[in-house]
Structures are given as C-alpha cells and as structure tokens.
Design a protein around this motif. Structure first.
Motif, PDB file in Angstrom:
ATOM      1  N   ALA A   3     -15.834  66.193  49.042  1.00 65.59           N
ATOM      2  CA  ALA A   3     -14.692  67.078  48.860  1.00 65.59           C
ATOM      3  C   ALA A   3     -14.441  67.760  50.199  1.00 65.59           C
ATOM      4  O   ALA A   3     -15.361  68.293  50.821  1.00 65.59           O
ATOM      5  N   VAL A   4     -13.213  67.702  50.650  1.00 65.93           N
ATOM      6  CA  VAL A   4     -12.837  68.316  51.922  1.00 65.93           C
ATOM      7  C   VAL A   4     -12.040  69.575  51.595  1.00 65.93           C
ATOM      8  O   VAL A   4     -10.925  69.497  51.093  1.00 65.93           O
ATOM      9  N   ILE A  26      -8.573  58.186  49.457  1.00 62.57           N
ATOM     10  CA  ILE A  26      -8.333  59.611  49.681  1.00 62.57           C
ATOM     11  C   ILE A  26      -7.392  60.094  48.586  1.00 62.57           C
ATOM     12  O   ILE A  26      -6.320  59.532  48.373  1.00 62.57           O
ATOM     13  N   GLU A  27      -7.844  61.131  47.883  1.00 63.48           N
ATOM     14  CA  GLU A  27      -7.074  61.674  46.775  1.00 63.48           C
ATOM     15  C   GLU A  27      -6.893  63.175  46.967  1.00 63.48           C
ATOM     16  O   GLU A  27      -7.698  63.819  47.631  1.00 63.48           O
ATOM     17  N   SER A  28      -5.884  63.714  46.339  1.00 63.13           N
ATOM     18  CA  SER A  28      -5.703  65.163  46.324  1.00 63.13           C
ATOM     19  C   SER A  28      -6.832  65.789  45.521  1.00 63.13           C
ATOM     20  O   SER A  28      -7.243  65.260  44.486  1.00 63.13           O
ATOM     21  N   PHE A  29      -7.315  66.922  45.992  1.00 66.34           N
ATOM     22  CA  PHE A  29      -8.360  67.644  45.269  1.00 66.34           C
ATOM     23  C   PHE A  29      -7.738  68.312  44.050  1.00 66.34           C
ATOM     24  O   PHE A  29      -6.689  68.947  44.149  1.00 66.34           O
ATOM     25  N   VAL A  30      -8.350  68.136  42.905  1.00 62.29           N
ATOM     26  CA  VAL A  30      -7.864  68.743  41.667  1.00 62.29           C
ATOM     27  C   VAL A  30      -8.769  69.931  41.371  1.00 62.29           C
ATOM     28  O   VAL A  30      -9.964  69.771  41.127  1.00 62.29           O
ATOM     29  N   GLU A  31      -8.207  71.103  41.408  1.00 61.22           N
ATOM     30  CA  GLU A  31      -8.954  72.348  41.184  1.00 61.22           C
ATOM     31  C   GLU A  31      -9.108  72.592  39.694  1.00 61.22           C
ATOM     32  O   GLU A  31      -8.168  72.408  38.926  1.00 61.22           O
ATOM     33  N   GLY A  32     -10.296  72.975  39.291  1.00 56.20           N
ATOM     34  CA  GLY A  32     -10.516  73.305  37.893  1.00 56.20           C
ATOM     35  C   GLY A  32     -11.964  73.125  37.500  1.00 56.20           C
ATOM     36  O   GLY A  32     -12.841  72.936  38.341  1.00 56.20           O
ATOM     37  N   ARG A  33     -12.192  73.177  36.203  1.00 60.02           N
ATOM     38  CA  ARG A  33     -13.546  73.039  35.647  1.00 60.02           C
ATOM     39  C   ARG A  33     -13.841  71.572  35.390  1.00 60.02           C
ATOM     40  O   ARG A  33     -13.015  70.838  34.853  1.00 60.02           O
ATOM     41  N   ASP A  34     -15.039  71.154  35.760  1.00 62.44           N
ATOM     42  CA  ASP A  34     -15.479  69.775  35.588  1.00 62.44           C
ATOM     43  C   ASP A  34     -16.027  69.615  34.172  1.00 62.44           C
ATOM     44  O   ASP A  34     -17.002  70.260  33.797  1.00 62.44           O
ATOM     45  N   ILE A  35     -15.378  68.764  33.383  1.00 63.10           N
ATOM     46  CA  ILE A  35     -15.717  68.578  31.976  1.00 63.10           C
ATOM     47  C   ILE A  35     -16.008  67.099  31.723  1.00 63.10           C
ATOM     48  O   ILE A  35     -15.264  66.221  32.176  1.00 63.10           O
ATOM     49  N   ALA A  36     -17.089  66.834  30.997  1.00 66.23           N
ATOM     50  CA  ALA A  36     -17.423  65.470  30.594  1.00 66.23           C
ATOM     51  C   ALA A  36     -17.425  65.411  29.072  1.00 66.23           C
ATOM     52  O   ALA A  36     -18.010  66.274  28.415  1.00 66.23           O
ATOM     53  N   VAL A  37     -16.764  64.393  28.534  1.00 62.48           N
ATOM     54  CA  VAL A  37     -16.704  64.226  27.085  1.00 62.48           C
ATOM     55  C   VAL A  37     -17.287  62.857  26.732  1.00 62.48           C
ATOM     56  O   VAL A  37     -16.739  61.823  27.117  1.00 62.48           O
ATOM     57  N   MET A 109     -13.222  64.712  33.233  1.00 60.80           N
ATOM     58  CA  MET A 109     -11.924  65.362  33.358  1.00 60.80           C
ATOM     59  C   MET A 109     -12.047  66.640  34.179  1.00 60.80           C
ATOM     60  O   MET A 109     -13.135  67.184  34.321  1.00 60.80           O
ATOM     61  N   ILE A 110     -10.919  67.107  34.659  1.00 64.61           N
ATOM     62  CA  ILE A 110     -10.806  68.444  35.241  1.00 64.61           C
ATOM     63  C   ILE A 110      -9.842  69.221  34.350  1.00 64.61           C
ATOM     64  O   ILE A 110      -8.760  68.729  34.013  1.00 64.61           O
ATOM     65  N   VAL A 111     -10.251  70.430  33.967  1.00 65.61           N
ATOM     66  CA  VAL A 111      -9.395  71.306  33.179  1.00 65.61           C
ATOM     67  C   VAL A 111      -9.072  72.516  34.038  1.00 65.61           C
ATOM     68  O   VAL A 111      -9.977  73.230  34.482  1.00 65.61           O
ATOM     69  N   ASP A 112      -7.778  72.727  34.301  1.00 61.15           N
ATOM     70  CA  ASP A 112      -7.403  73.859  35.151  1.00 61.15           C
ATOM     71  C   ASP A 112      -7.285  75.147  34.333  1.00 61.15           C
ATOM     72  O   ASP A 112      -7.413  75.127  33.104  1.00 61.15           O
ATOM     73  N   ASP A 113      -7.046  76.247  35.025  1.00 60.67           N
ATOM     74  CA  ASP A 113      -7.014  77.560  34.372  1.00 60.67           C
ATOM     75  C   ASP A 113      -5.910  77.684  33.326  1.00 60.67           C
ATOM     76  O   ASP A 113      -6.018  78.487  32.407  1.00 60.67           O
ATOM     77  N   ALA A 114      -4.841  76.884  33.454  1.00 62.79           N
ATOM     78  CA  ALA A 114      -3.739  76.940  32.493  1.00 62.79           C
ATOM     79  C   ALA A 114      -3.963  75.995  31.311  1.00 62.79           C
ATOM     80  O   ALA A 114      -3.121  75.908  30.428  1.00 62.79           O
ATOM     81  N   GLY A 115      -5.109  75.291  31.312  1.00 61.42           N
ATOM     82  CA  GLY A 115      -5.389  74.352  30.231  1.00 61.42           C
ATOM     83  C   GLY A 115      -4.877  72.950  30.496  1.00 61.42           C
ATOM     84  O   GLY A 115      -4.962  72.084  29.628  1.00 61.42           O
ATOM     85  N   GLY A 116      -4.347  72.722  31.714  1.00 59.50           N
ATOM     86  CA  GLY A 116      -3.921  71.370  32.080  1.00 59.50           C
ATOM     87  C   GLY A 116      -5.142  70.478  32.256  1.00 59.50           C
ATOM     88  O   GLY A 116      -6.179  70.930  32.734  1.00 59.50           O
ATOM     89  N   ILE A 117      -5.000  69.217  31.875  1.00 56.97           N
ATOM     90  CA  ILE A 117      -6.137  68.295  31.897  1.00 56.97           C
ATOM     91  C   ILE A 117      -5.798  67.086  32.751  1.00 56.97           C
ATOM     92  O   ILE A 117      -4.748  66.463  32.585  1.00 56.97           O
ATOM     93  N   GLN A 118      -6.716  66.762  33.649  1.00 62.49           N
ATOM     94  CA  GLN A 118      -6.591  65.574  34.498  1.00 62.49           C
ATOM     95  C   GLN A 118      -7.789  64.679  34.211  1.00 62.49           C
ATOM     96  O   GLN A 118      -8.932  65.093  34.421  1.00 62.49           O
ATOM     97  N   VAL A 119      -7.546  63.473  33.699  1.00 59.79           N
ATOM     98  CA  VAL A 119      -8.635  62.524  33.475  1.00 59.79           C
ATOM     99  C   VAL A 119      -8.991  61.902  34.817  1.00 59.79           C
ATOM    100  O   VAL A 119      -8.122  61.408  35.540  1.00 59.79           O
ATOM    101  N   LEU A 120     -10.282  61.943  35.161  1.00 59.86           N
ATOM    102  CA  LEU A 120     -10.740  61.392  36.424  1.00 59.86           C
ATOM    103  C   LEU A 120     -11.223  59.956  36.298  1.00 59.86           C
ATOM    104  O   LEU A 120     -10.873  59.109  37.115  1.00 59.86           O
ATOM    105  N   GLU A 121     -12.084  59.710  35.300  1.00 60.23           N
ATOM    106  CA  GLU A 121     -12.667  58.382  35.185  1.00 60.23           C
ATOM    107  C   GLU A 121     -13.310  58.202  33.820  1.00 60.23           C
ATOM    108  O   GLU A 121     -13.563  59.166  33.104  1.00 60.23           O
TER     109      GLU A 121
END
Length: 160
Positions: A3-4, A26-37, A109-121
């Motif tokens: 992470a840069v 190279i990807e944009s850094f996604v800020e938030g909480r790291d969640i595994a389901v 996944m990454i879950v941001d402060d607004a509850g937005g969810i980004q699936v990583l892998e």
C-alpha cells in the motif's frame, strides 16, 4: 502487495513488486474496514458465515501481520449495522454463486464509513491455521470446525 500512502513510498513498492514479477498491477487504494466473509455449503446451498473484521495492530495487513499470531486483531462477528451486515452476507453468497464455487470460499471486502462495500477478491481455498479467518467464522456461527470439514468431505465423496 504494497500500500502506497505517500508519493515517496512508490519507488520502494515498485522495487518490491518487480522482485517477484516483470509486471505490476496498480490499483486505487480503497479506504475502509477490511472484512472477510466465509461462505460454506453444507448441503442446503451457500450460506454466509459471520463477517470477520481484520485490524492489524501496526501498519498494513501484510504477510507478517497475517501469519504472526498477535500481530492482528480479528473481530468476529464484525461490529456493523444490521443492514450492512446483511448486505456483506448477500454479496458474499452472490460472488460465491456467480463464480460457481464449491463447498467453501472466503470473500474479502472493504466497507467504508458510509456503509459502501467494495468486493476485493474471492479466496477459493481459505486457510485452516490458527490465524485463518474461515475457522474463526465457523466457530462464531456456532458450528464445529472439524464436523464442518467432515461434512464437506462427505459431500465431495458423494459427488465423485
């Protein structure tokens, strides 16, 4: 993976990357909480397990933080609102089904402060060590880890 966080960190991150391969992603850094389901299928279709929040005690969640006991705090179930918890569970099962995965997977996944969810892998072979996330989630769901694996093995043998 590096992470840069500031421009001065970029050259060393690239050197680390190129020590493994001639190519870099190279990807944009996604800020938030790291969640595994974790997702398991014990015969009634894929079911999401309680989400695990991953919080390294120092720095980023890298190899050392992942595999050294005491370097990361895991919270299971992750503290989140019910609507967000329901959505991460739905997304995890949807990813599992869409990819046609088998008895188990782990969806990161990454879950941001607004509850937005980004699936990583999607991890199709989640670990089973003392620092692995799937066993933590299975236990939090009130299931026995050994019996859960035995059920998956019996199902696999029946399909063979």
């Amino acid at each position: 993976m590096h992470a840069v966080h500031k421009e001065d960190d970029f050259p060393s991150a690239m050197m680390g990357c190129f020590s493994y391969s001639d190519e870099a992603l190279i990807e944009s850094f996604v800020e938030g909480r790291d969640i595994a389901v974790g997702v398991v299928d014990l015969g009634d279709g894929p079911t999401a397990l309680p989400p695990v929040e991953i919080a390294p005690l120092h720095g980023d969640y890298d190899y050392a933080a992942r595999y050294n006991p005491g370097a990361t705090r895991w919270t299971v179930p992750a503290a989140m609102s019910e609507p967000v918890a329901d959505r991460v569970a739905e997304l995890a099962v949807q990813v599992h089904k869409t990819l046609g995965l088998g008895s188990m997977s782990r969806i990161d996944m990454i879950v941001d402060d607004a509850g937005g969810i980004q699936v990583l892998e999607a991890n199709v072979a989640p670990g089973t060590t003392e620092t692995s996330l799937l066993p933590m989630a299975i236990e939090a769901a009130g299931l026995d880890f050994g019996e859960t694996l035995a059920t998956m093995v019996r199902q696999a043998l029946a399909r063979a």
